[in-house]
Scaffold this motif. Sequence first.
Motif, PDB file in Angstrom:
ATOM      1  N   CYS A   1      -1.588  -1.304   6.592  1.00 40.05           N
ATOM      2  CA  CYS A   1      -2.247  -2.425   5.920  1.00 40.05           C
ATOM      3  C   CYS A   1      -2.047  -3.740   6.676  1.00 40.05           C
ATOM      4  CB  CYS A   1      -1.836  -2.544   4.451  1.00 40.05           C
ATOM      5  SG  CYS A   1      -0.123  -2.958   4.155  1.00 40.05           S
TER       6      CYS A   1
ATOM      7  N   CYS B   1       2.858  -1.557   9.141  1.00 42.50           N
ATOM      8  CA  CYS B   1       2.130  -0.665   8.237  1.00 42.50           C
ATOM      9  C   CYS B   1       0.637  -0.656   8.580  1.00 42.50           C
ATOM     10  CB  CYS B   1       2.333  -1.116   6.796  1.00 42.50           C
ATOM     11  SG  CYS B   1       1.588   0.019   5.610  1.00 42.50           S
TER      12      CYS B   1
ATOM     13  N   CYS C   1       0.866  -1.178   0.000  1.00 38.76           N
ATOM     14  CA  CYS C   1       0.000   0.000   0.000  1.00 38.76           C
ATOM     15  C   CYS C   1       0.904   1.229   0.000  1.00 38.76           C
ATOM     16  CB  CYS C   1      -0.956  -0.022   1.200  1.00 38.76           C
ATOM     17  SG  CYS C   1      -0.234   0.534   2.758  1.00 38.76           S
TER      18      CYS C   1
ATOM     19  N   GLY D   1       1.362   3.296   2.345  1.00 34.78           N
ATOM     20  CA  GLY D   1       2.063   3.329   3.629  1.00 34.78           C
ATOM     21  C   GLY D   1       3.327   2.482   3.617  1.00 34.78           C
ATOM     22  N   CYS D   2       3.229   1.301   2.974  1.00 31.74           N
ATOM     23  CA  CYS D   2       4.394   0.398   2.902  1.00 31.74           C
ATOM     24  C   CYS D   2       5.602   1.109   2.294  1.00 31.74           C
ATOM     25  CB  CYS D   2       4.088  -0.814   2.032  1.00 31.74           C
ATOM     26  SG  CYS D   2       2.831  -1.934   2.652  1.00 31.74           S
TER      27      CYS D   2
END
Length: 499
Positions: free
Chosen positions: A480, A478, A323, A325-326
């Motif tokens: 996710c 993360c 994602c 964020g990753c």
Amino acid sequence: MLADWFARSAVAAAQVLEGFDEDRFRTHLEDTVVGISAATVTQEGDALLDMLVRLAARLYPRLAIVVRGEPGEQLADLARTINPQLELTDSAELGVVVGDGEPFAKSTFAGCDGWDALVGTGGPLPTGDSANPFGAGAAACLAGAAVFRRVFLPDWSEPHEDDLRFSVLTSERLHASGPTAALPEKLAGEAVLVGAGAIGHGALWALRRVPVAGRVHVVDPERLELSNMQRYVLSERADEDAVKVELATRTPARLALEPYQGELAAFLAAHGYAWPSMLLALDSARDRVSAQASLPQWVANAWTQPGDLGVASHSCFGGDGACVGCMYLPDGAVKNEDQLVAEALGIPHLLMQVRVLLYTGRAVERDLLQAVAQAIGRPLDVLLPFEGRTIRDLYVEGFCGGQVLPLGEVGKLATEAQDMHVPLAHQSALAGVLLGAALIRCTIEGVPEITQVTRIDVMRPLGPHVTQPLRARRDGRCICDDHDFYAAYAAKYGRVGDA
Ligand SMILES: [Zn+2]
């Protein structure tokens, strides 16, 4: 004459040219006439020329537009509205030849074929006659990059290679005509473009040309500053202080472009949180991750940074793919802003003071300026203009903007601060064109199975592979990996994995 925003271009150039020297850069620009030629102007050729002039007129003070008749006059008018101080001449040594235009002594040839961008030095390249603007937009940016290398890297001999064919559809370079796909009639659902800055302009330049129905909301709180014009391709000189979203959506298009002047959080509060597509054209990692945290069904993120520009088209949130964020997880190597600023100003021992000043936006006082002057070995005089202003102004204008430290030193410093990176127009525009293309591709092909990341370094010829899949890290750090986020996404759009 050089454009009003020359200083900003110099900052951008300092970040990509090793051993940058501002005087030499200025002289080089003043001595260079860049030519743009075309004979038959097809529909795609028109798009290519439009982008090329939008890029060149913001950097080079003299252009030779060798295009006959009305198309030539329109391009000359466009160039003058971008930089009224621009000088138009009749001939140039070096330039870009679009389609069957007249060659220059040193020519970069540019063409396009639907989704494909064609650039090379071998000979004329054709331009297609479709309504697809993506190959044309990318070709203009890649040709702009090739001209920039030719002008500013005199020792650089462009490796003689076969002409480049780059497919914006697959984001890969090709050796022959590539896969093709008809443009869709309409978007699968409403889209949100977050950020009407330099990358947003590149995306909208393309999206406002596509004959696709649908609605794109454009969200940005700011107004245009003079320094932005160095790389905002839809802006003209008279647009200083315009509301960015109004400027970005002012040209009528088949797609309904809806301006929203405000932060993303306010937009979502007003218009709801479930969005089929979100395009991120933002400056900071924090804003990108918070946009991902609002959980759009599909998200694409574009960036420019020292070393490369790129776009990631993300797979469904919580699935195997990374994602947003990753991609921005701190690895410990990325410094906090307060550390970064304190170190750049040479006063790491005053970290707490810097932190407070950053948070509160309080005025910088003379004793701090004295400490900085001493640390960097410059007279206090050069710092006094920042007395009473914020520490962010001191850092951005004084250090990243070259008012206090010479630009050669700034390049190194700004490279560490990705959020302070100033790209060149063709870098931002290309990232934007790829971002706009990601939306249309997702409409055609659906959400990718796994996140696809495309990275391009325009200071070099394109390598053989520019797009790679990227898996989520799944190391529990993360958003996710977080069950609550995952559950919220599933509640909005159905089980994760169902597109
Ligand atoms: Zn993630």
